[in-house]
Design a protein around this motif. Sequence first.
Motif, PDB file in Angstrom:
ATOM      1  N   GLN A  25      33.371  38.218  43.736  1.00 36.80           N
ATOM      2  CA  GLN A  25      33.503  38.085  45.183  1.00 36.80           C
ATOM      3  C   GLN A  25      32.338  37.246  45.689  1.00 36.80           C
ATOM      4  O   GLN A  25      31.180  37.559  45.432  1.00 36.80           O
ATOM      5  CB  GLN A  25      33.523  39.462  45.857  1.00 36.80           C
ATOM      6  CG  GLN A  25      33.579  39.426  47.367  1.00 36.80           C
ATOM      7  CD  GLN A  25      34.843  38.816  47.936  1.00 36.80           C
ATOM      8  OE1 GLN A  25      35.919  38.934  47.363  1.00 36.80           O
ATOM      9  NE2 GLN A  25      34.721  38.158  49.084  1.00 36.80           N
ATOM     10  N   HIS A  70      47.903  39.213  46.502  1.00 30.23           N
ATOM     11  CA  HIS A  70      46.457  39.431  46.395  1.00 30.23           C
ATOM     12  C   HIS A  70      45.781  38.131  45.945  1.00 30.23           C
ATOM     13  O   HIS A  70      45.379  37.974  44.796  1.00 30.23           O
ATOM     14  CB  HIS A  70      46.152  40.574  45.438  1.00 30.23           C
ATOM     15  CG  HIS A  70      46.754  41.862  45.878  1.00 30.23           C
ATOM     16  ND1 HIS A  70      46.833  42.956  45.052  1.00 30.23           N
ATOM     17  CD2 HIS A  70      47.303  42.260  47.051  1.00 30.23           C
ATOM     18  CE1 HIS A  70      47.399  43.962  45.697  1.00 30.23           C
ATOM     19  NE2 HIS A  70      47.703  43.549  46.908  1.00 30.23           N
ATOM     20  N   GLN A  72      43.328  34.816  45.590  1.00 31.68           N
ATOM     21  CA  GLN A  72      41.924  34.471  45.415  1.00 31.68           C
ATOM     22  C   GLN A  72      41.714  33.053  45.933  1.00 31.68           C
ATOM     23  O   GLN A  72      42.211  32.093  45.351  1.00 31.68           O
ATOM     24  CB  GLN A  72      41.508  34.558  43.946  1.00 31.68           C
ATOM     25  CG  GLN A  72      41.492  35.957  43.424  1.00 31.68           C
ATOM     26  CD  GLN A  72      41.161  36.050  41.952  1.00 31.68           C
ATOM     27  OE1 GLN A  72      41.203  35.060  41.217  1.00 31.68           O
ATOM     28  NE2 GLN A  72      40.823  37.240  41.501  1.00 31.68           N
ATOM     29  N   HIS A  73      40.989  32.932  47.051  1.00 33.59           N
ATOM     30  CA  HIS A  73      40.621  31.629  47.593  1.00 33.59           C
ATOM     31  C   HIS A  73      39.297  31.237  46.952  1.00 33.59           C
ATOM     32  O   HIS A  73      38.288  31.917  47.145  1.00 33.59           O
ATOM     33  CB  HIS A  73      40.481  31.690  49.115  1.00 33.59           C
ATOM     34  CG  HIS A  73      41.742  32.097  49.808  1.00 33.59           C
ATOM     35  ND1 HIS A  73      42.810  31.251  49.960  1.00 33.59           N
ATOM     36  CD2 HIS A  73      42.103  33.276  50.377  1.00 33.59           C
ATOM     37  CE1 HIS A  73      43.781  31.876  50.604  1.00 33.59           C
ATOM     38  NE2 HIS A  73      43.373  33.108  50.862  1.00 33.59           N
ATOM     39  N   ASP A  91      37.112  34.401  47.484  1.00 31.89           N
ATOM     40  CA  ASP A  91      37.339  35.349  48.561  1.00 31.89           C
ATOM     41  C   ASP A  91      38.628  36.076  48.184  1.00 31.89           C
ATOM     42  O   ASP A  91      39.714  35.501  48.243  1.00 31.89           O
ATOM     43  CB  ASP A  91      37.468  34.639  49.901  1.00 31.89           C
ATOM     44  CG  ASP A  91      37.499  35.605  51.069  1.00 31.89           C
ATOM     45  OD1 ASP A  91      37.232  36.818  50.873  1.00 31.89           O
ATOM     46  OD2 ASP A  91      37.789  35.158  52.192  1.00 31.89           O
ATOM     47  N   GLN A  92      38.484  37.310  47.734  1.00 37.67           N
ATOM     48  CA  GLN A  92      39.603  38.110  47.251  1.00 37.67           C
ATOM     49  C   GLN A  92      40.323  38.757  48.429  1.00 37.67           C
ATOM     50  O   GLN A  92      39.712  39.441  49.238  1.00 37.67           O
ATOM     51  CB  GLN A  92      39.095  39.199  46.299  1.00 37.67           C
ATOM     52  CG  GLN A  92      40.160  40.140  45.786  1.00 37.67           C
ATOM     53  CD  GLN A  92      41.125  39.458  44.836  1.00 37.67           C
ATOM     54  OE1 GLN A  92      40.715  38.781  43.903  1.00 37.67           O
ATOM     55  NE2 GLN A  92      42.412  39.635  45.058  1.00 37.67           N
ATOM     56  N   VAL A  93      41.633  38.547  48.496  1.00 37.73           N
ATOM     57  CA  VAL A  93      42.476  39.202  49.496  1.00 37.73           C
ATOM     58  C   VAL A  93      43.228  40.317  48.781  1.00 37.73           C
ATOM     59  O   VAL A  93      44.028  40.058  47.895  1.00 37.73           O
ATOM     60  CB  VAL A  93      43.468  38.206  50.122  1.00 37.73           C
ATOM     61  CG1 VAL A  93      44.397  38.914  51.094  1.00 37.73           C
ATOM     62  CG2 VAL A  93      42.726  37.062  50.795  1.00 37.73           C
TER      63      VAL A  93
END
Length: 117
Positions: A25, A70, A72-73, A91-93
């Motif tokens: 993260q 889910h 990952q940007h 940036d984990q959603v």
Amino acid sequence: MSLDPKVASRLKRTPDGLVPAVVQQYDTGEVLMLAWMDDEALHRTLTTGRATYWSRSRSSYWVKGDTSGHVQHVKSVALDCDGDTILLKVDQVGAACHTGDRTCFDADQLTVASLPS
């Protein structure tokens, strides 16, 4: 298009052409997961900003979040000093783990022996 030859020449791959990717993260430093990338997965990640991996079990590429949501940007990508590990800061959603946990390292904490001071 393919992976930049300067980057490709720095990679030290397993015999099956893969490099481990540690996923973290970006703002907290929390380690989320470990996955595998080949040259094409790394190229796709760098050019799309979406984390793309090679699935060893399915023998196919997968973009994190395409089926689960889910996502990952990708914020940054780095190689370690030996070129044998990739670090993705994302940036984990939602959950990073396929089990639904925030990270893949939540479930099985091991005991570490205390050493004398």
